[in-house]
Design a protein around this motif. Structure first.
Motif, PDB file in Angstrom:
ATOM      1  N   LYS A  98      60.910   5.591  28.463  1.00 48.53           N
ATOM      2  CA  LYS A  98      59.981   6.223  29.202  1.00 48.53           C
ATOM      3  C   LYS A  98      60.672   7.144  30.258  1.00 48.53           C
ATOM      4  O   LYS A  98      60.046   7.966  30.998  1.00 48.53           O
ATOM      5  N   ASP A  99      62.077   7.051  30.221  1.00 50.47           N
ATOM      6  CA  ASP A  99      62.694   7.894  31.170  1.00 50.47           C
ATOM      7  C   ASP A  99      63.478   8.958  30.621  1.00 50.47           C
ATOM      8  O   ASP A  99      64.071   8.982  29.609  1.00 50.47           O
ATOM      9  N   ALA A 100      63.133  10.242  30.994  1.00 47.23           N
ATOM     10  CA  ALA A 100      63.427  11.376  30.292  1.00 47.23           C
ATOM     11  C   ALA A 100      65.030  11.486  30.568  1.00 47.23           C
ATOM     12  O   ALA A 100      65.602  11.915  29.372  1.00 47.23           O
ATOM     13  N   ALA A 101      65.656  11.455  31.682  1.00 43.32           N
ATOM     14  CA  ALA A 101      67.089  11.225  31.823  1.00 43.32           C
ATOM     15  C   ALA A 101      67.810  10.362  31.199  1.00 43.32           C
ATOM     16  O   ALA A 101      68.856  10.551  30.454  1.00 43.32           O
ATOM     17  N   ASP A 102      67.233   9.305  30.693  1.00 45.46           N
ATOM     18  CA  ASP A 102      67.760   8.159  30.039  1.00 45.46           C
ATOM     19  C   ASP A 102      67.970   8.557  28.442  1.00 45.46           C
ATOM     20  O   ASP A 102      69.001   8.415  27.727  1.00 45.46           O
ATOM     21  N   LEU A 103      66.861   9.305  27.893  1.00 45.79           N
ATOM     22  CA  LEU A 103      66.836   9.818  26.551  1.00 45.79           C
ATOM     23  C   LEU A 103      67.796  10.791  26.443  1.00 45.79           C
ATOM     24  O   LEU A 103      68.675  10.917  25.481  1.00 45.79           O
ATOM     25  N   ALA A 104      68.094  11.854  27.407  1.00 42.03           N
ATOM     26  CA  ALA A 104      69.041  12.777  27.517  1.00 42.03           C
ATOM     27  C   ALA A 104      70.512  12.302  27.407  1.00 42.03           C
ATOM     28  O   ALA A 104      71.465  12.651  26.737  1.00 42.03           O
ATOM     29  N   ALA A 105      70.634  11.267  28.280  1.00 37.15           N
ATOM     30  CA  ALA A 105      71.922  10.487  28.335  1.00 37.15           C
ATOM     31  C   ALA A 105      72.260   9.912  26.973  1.00 37.15           C
ATOM     32  O   ALA A 105      73.503   9.737  26.590  1.00 37.15           O
ATOM     33  N   LEU A 106      71.234   9.203  26.324  1.00 29.61           N
ATOM     34  CA  LEU A 106      71.398   8.691  24.903  1.00 29.61           C
ATOM     35  C   LEU A 106      71.978   9.597  24.004  1.00 29.61           C
ATOM     36  O   LEU A 106      72.975   9.256  23.226  1.00 29.61           O
TER      37      LEU A 106
END
Length: 253
Positions: free
Chosen positions: A65-73
């Protein structure tokens, strides 16, 4: 199996259940896998299991649910293995209950973790896959979206049906870049299904009687290996479809 040798896969919700089964099967087929989940310990266990079998794995804590986490992934996958060839959007918070009982917060959590996270990750990996000559995106839906009686499943079905629309759009828009986008709708021995059976025994018994093969799918053998096959060259002409990995129960026609 070496069909996916040299490929890199990201699987969300890979700490248990269907996501873990898919991760194990993709690794067994030769892919390096990035296993993502909210609880780092769970995905670390999945990664260790893959490595114990001789596979390559990286565990990443990620709240979809966190856009920043997805980009980091996605960045972690690129840094560790050089790119992304396969994306499996499996993680999902499920808004359960009748419409009057589902809160706005629960519905929004289902939307953010389902279609919005799927949408975001699809867009993040698209340029990477295009630059590598193509790739495969697997999104997860549910036969709840086509139930004969939608009572108690409307909110859940709504977010899952939205994901099917994203699959169709991605397949249409990115096909010329050799990016295939597919949806699977599995029945499998997951913790979520076990919870549902325990809490809805009569409905579950009736439901199981409608499965022609008479059983629930095994996580790695039935669901994971099917996904590995969908990502391989033998099915490279298949895109935009919903594949019901459910023993013949649902009718998506």
């Amino acid at each position: 199996m070496t069909e996916l040798q040299g490929k890199t896969a990201i699987i969300t919700g890979a700490g248990q259940g269907v996501g873990q089964g898919i991760a194990l099967a993709l690794a067994a087929a030769g892919a390096a896998v990035v296993v993502a989940g909210r609880t780092l310990g769970k995905v670390e266990s999945t990664a260790k299991l893959i490595e114990s079998r001789g596979g390559k794995a990286l565990a990443v804590a990620c709240n979809v649910k966190d856009a920043a986490d997805l980009a980091a992934l996605v960045a972690a996958a690129q840094n560790a293995f050089g790119g992304v060839d396969i994306l499996v959007n499996n993680a999902q918070e499920v808004p359960q209950g009748k419409l009057l009982d589902v809160t706005d917060e629960a519905f929004l959590a289902g939307f953010e973790s389902g279609p919005l996270a799927t949408f975001r990750l699809m867009k993040l990996v698209q340029p990477i896959m295009a630059a590598r000559g193509g790739g495969t995106i697997i999104n997860l839906a549910s036969s709840a979206g086509i139930r004969w009686d939608m009572t108690g499943y409307g909110a859940y079905a709504a977010v899952k049906q939205a994901i099917r629309s994203l699959t169709r759009a991605g397949a249409a828009e990115w096909g010329r870049e050799n990016i295939r986008v597919l949806t699977i709708a599995p029945h499998a021995e997951s913790p979520g299904l076990k919870w549902w059976v325990e809490n809805n025994p009569e409905e579950a018994a009736a439901f199981f009687r409608t499965i022609p093969l008479g059983r629930i799918g095994k996580l790695e053998e039935d669901i994971g290996r099917a996904v590995a096959a969908l990502c391989g060259s033998d099915l490279s002409y298949l895109t935009g479809a919903t594949i019901p990995l459910d023993g013949g129960q649902a009718n998506f026609d």
